[in-house]
Design a protein around this motif. Structure first.
Motif, PDB file in Angstrom:
ATOM      1  N   ILE A 218      30.522  28.630   6.250  1.00  0.00           N
ATOM      2  CA  ILE A 218      30.410  29.981   6.585  1.00  0.00           C
ATOM      3  C   ILE A 218      31.727  30.347   5.683  1.00  0.00           C
ATOM      4  O   ILE A 218      32.625  29.593   5.181  1.00  0.00           O
ATOM      5  CB  ILE A 218      31.035  30.246   7.826  1.00  0.00           C
ATOM      6  CG1 ILE A 218      32.113  29.566   8.435  1.00  0.00           C
ATOM      7  CG2 ILE A 218      29.665  29.995   8.748  1.00  0.00           C
ATOM      8  CD1 ILE A 218      32.889  30.158   9.727  1.00  0.00           C
ATOM      9  N   LEU A 219      31.818  31.727   5.211  1.00  0.00           N
ATOM     10  CA  LEU A 219      32.820  32.217   4.175  1.00  0.00           C
ATOM     11  C   LEU A 219      33.945  32.856   4.723  1.00  0.00           C
ATOM     12  O   LEU A 219      33.701  33.907   5.508  1.00  0.00           O
ATOM     13  CB  LEU A 219      32.122  32.788   3.119  1.00  0.00           C
ATOM     14  CG  LEU A 219      33.043  33.557   2.009  1.00  0.00           C
ATOM     15  CD1 LEU A 219      33.623  32.263   1.155  1.00  0.00           C
ATOM     16  CD2 LEU A 219      32.065  34.431   1.066  1.00  0.00           C
ATOM     17  N   THR A 220      35.222  32.688   4.641  1.00  0.00           N
ATOM     18  CA  THR A 220      36.145  33.514   5.105  1.00  0.00           C
ATOM     19  C   THR A 220      37.460  33.511   3.976  1.00  0.00           C
ATOM     20  O   THR A 220      37.382  32.551   3.054  1.00  0.00           O
ATOM     21  CB  THR A 220      36.751  33.295   6.286  1.00  0.00           C
ATOM     22  OG1 THR A 220      37.598  34.238   6.838  1.00  0.00           O
ATOM     23  CG2 THR A 220      37.560  31.866   6.402  1.00  0.00           C
ATOM     24  N   SER A 221      38.462  34.063   4.207  1.00  0.00           N
ATOM     25  CA  SER A 221      39.596  34.086   3.109  1.00  0.00           C
ATOM     26  C   SER A 221      40.875  33.840   3.999  1.00  0.00           C
ATOM     27  O   SER A 221      41.010  34.106   4.800  1.00  0.00           O
ATOM     28  CB  SER A 221      39.713  35.831   2.971  1.00  0.00           C
ATOM     29  OG  SER A 221      40.791  35.850   1.839  1.00  0.00           O
ATOM     30  N   ALA A 222      41.690  33.368   3.072  1.00  0.00           N
ATOM     31  CA  ALA A 222      43.270  33.102   3.413  1.00  0.00           C
ATOM     32  C   ALA A 222      44.143  34.235   2.838  1.00  0.00           C
ATOM     33  O   ALA A 222      45.300  34.157   3.129  1.00  0.00           O
ATOM     34  CB  ALA A 222      43.564  31.689   3.059  1.00  0.00           C
TER      35      ALA A 222
END
Length: 478
Positions: A218-222
């Motif tokens: 799954i893709l997410t951001s910092a």
């Protein structure tokens, strides 16, 4: 807590979903549906425990995360910070909140030490079994802090993209020589805005996200587009204010203004959230470097990226597209149709016009001015500040114009990280960057930090900005 998108066409029903998505499906940024006031008792103020402050502030927004888990993860996140977690130094009417005593010596450590733990809670609560892929653009400090925070986190991979030019030796070394097996640092032939724009396109690419999910990620951001980056930053404004109260510098309830060196607008937005949550902040001073798009916007109402981009001696602020400004405008406007229209104009023409009062002061500082501020402060008090903090000092001075008012200066990075410019400013005469780092570390009483950073590196992954998506696919699918 529920969250809505700044652009009005995307909603989520939980904090965990907002954390894991990062960016809303309509391309907007998530905002909590309700912003509650937070009050601290006299006993809490006297005790002044940062972890307690952080828990109280963060849980007021992330109210649907398991409270015991949240409390435990906050304790773990700030375990390695020094006991005096935010020293406050005073020069005349300026009070420097030093936010750079974490692992990578930048303010980003406060949020990025906790974000991996928030994502861990979110995955547990939503029963997500896939690996997490963190994609992050950086103008310098976010990358090293994100790699440090996510290093060794189970079932997580992080890829950080940074510009080939402009970042300091230590920032580059921290990313390339992290030693983290689950982190990859990649230089791009372009600037921060190029990397950030490319990642936003990836987050809005539903087919690519489906492809990644089929590959078990799954893709997410910092980046601070993620609400999990923004909310932890609110806590240090509360803590610093009450530290001034404890020291007898201000009375409880007394209003004080803040000056924030600003690039992507996240740090000053966190200050604005703290005001919405009850902190008595009088005025916000938005400090820009030569890339003064925010100063121009605040003073004219026109946001125009069709201008020259400068590489400056305060590189973490070398940004023309300030993502979190969208959140600020959304909170001020309350009209998602207007925000959608503004962002559409920005995407299509590179500019937009906002006609309402921004209720903020904007000032900028050139490179030579920056060096002079560093020298002036050092001569006056033998206190060293970095180039970004110097920009905030100049903005505060312009705002004050001789008035007798106290200003809280957001000091964002250790001088050691920008030692060449510090050496130049105060006349150390160091003949190379490594020598300058040694000298500035001694003057800053932070020689210990150098023992953790290996500046000897030989290999760097470099790609063109148009190949970012291709690189992600190859790295994850192989």
């Amino acid at each position: 807590m529920k969250y809505y998108s700044t652009r009005g066409n995307s909603f989520v029903n939980s904090t965990s979903e907002a954390l894991l998505k990062g960016l809303a499906d309509d391309g907007g940024l998530f905002i909590p549906e309700e912003i509650r006031e937070v009050n601290f008792t006299n006993e809490e103020i006297e005790r002044l425990d940062y972890k307690e402050f952080a828990y109280k502030v963060i849980s007021a927004i992330f109210d649907d995360l398991d409270r015991e888990k949240l409390k435990i993860e906050i304790e773990k996140a700030y375990y390695k910070f020094p006991e005096d977690i935010i020293p406050i130094k005073n020069v005349d009417n300026l009070y420097f909140m030093e936010l750079f005593h974490g692992e990578t010596r930048a303010f980003k450590d406060f949020a990025l030490s906790l974000l991996p733990r928030l994502i861990k809670i979110a995955k547990e609560e939503d029963n997500v079994e896939e690996k997490t892929l963190i994609l992050t653009a950086t103008s310098g400090d976010t990358g090293s802090a994100a790699i440090s925070g996510f290093s060794g986190v189970e079932n997580t991979n992080i890829i950080v993209f940074y510009p080939t030019d402009g970042i300091s030796l230590i920032q580059r070394a921290q990313m390339i020589n992290s030693g983290s097996k689950n982190a990859t640092a990649v230089a791009i032939n372009g600037n921060f805005d190029d990397a950030q724009s490319a990642l936003k396109r990836i987050f809005n690419d539903l087919e690519f996200k489906k492809e990644l999910r089929e590959a078990g990620h799954i893709l997410t951001s910092a980046n601070s587009i993620n609400i999990g980056r923004l909310v932890p930053q609110i806590a240090y404004y509360f803590y610093s204010y009450y530290k001034l109260v404890n020291k007898g510098i201000i009375d409880n309830g007394e209003r004080i203004s803040v000056a924030v060196p600003t690039g992507n607008f996240g740090n000053i937005l966190a200050a604005y959230f703290s005001k919405l949550m009850g902190l008595p902040i009088e005025e916000f001073i938005c400090a820009s470097n030569k890339n003064n798009i925010l100063e121009d916007f605040i003073n004219t109402g026109v946001y125009d990226t069709n201008r020259e981009f400068y590489k400056t001696n305060s590189p973490s602020m070398d940004i023309l597209v300030s993502s979190n400004l969208e959140r600020y405008l959304s909170l001020k406007s309350g009209n998602s149709n207007e925000i959608y229209s503004l962002m559409k104009s920005l995407n299509e023409t590179g500019k937009f016009e906002y006609k309402n009062d921004l209720e903020m002061f904007g000032f900028s500082c050139g490179e030579q001015e920056t060096l002079k501020v560093i020298d002036d402060i050092y001569k006056k008090s033998e206190y060293l500040i970095d180039t970004h903090t110097a920009v905030a000092v100049k903005a505060a001075e312009k705002y004050l114009g001789g008035k007798d008012k106290k200003i809280l200066i957001v000091s964002t990075a250790s001088p050691v990280k920008f030692a060449t410019e510090i050496s130049k400013a105060i006349g150390l005469g160091a003949d190379d960057e490594e020598k300058a780092i040694e000298e500035v570390a001694k003057l800053s009483n932070d020689v210990e930090f150098l023992e953790k950073v290996n500046t000897d590196f030989h290999e760097e992954i470099v790609i063109d900005k148009v190949d970012i998506k291709k690189f992600v696919r190859e790295r994850i699918m192989c």
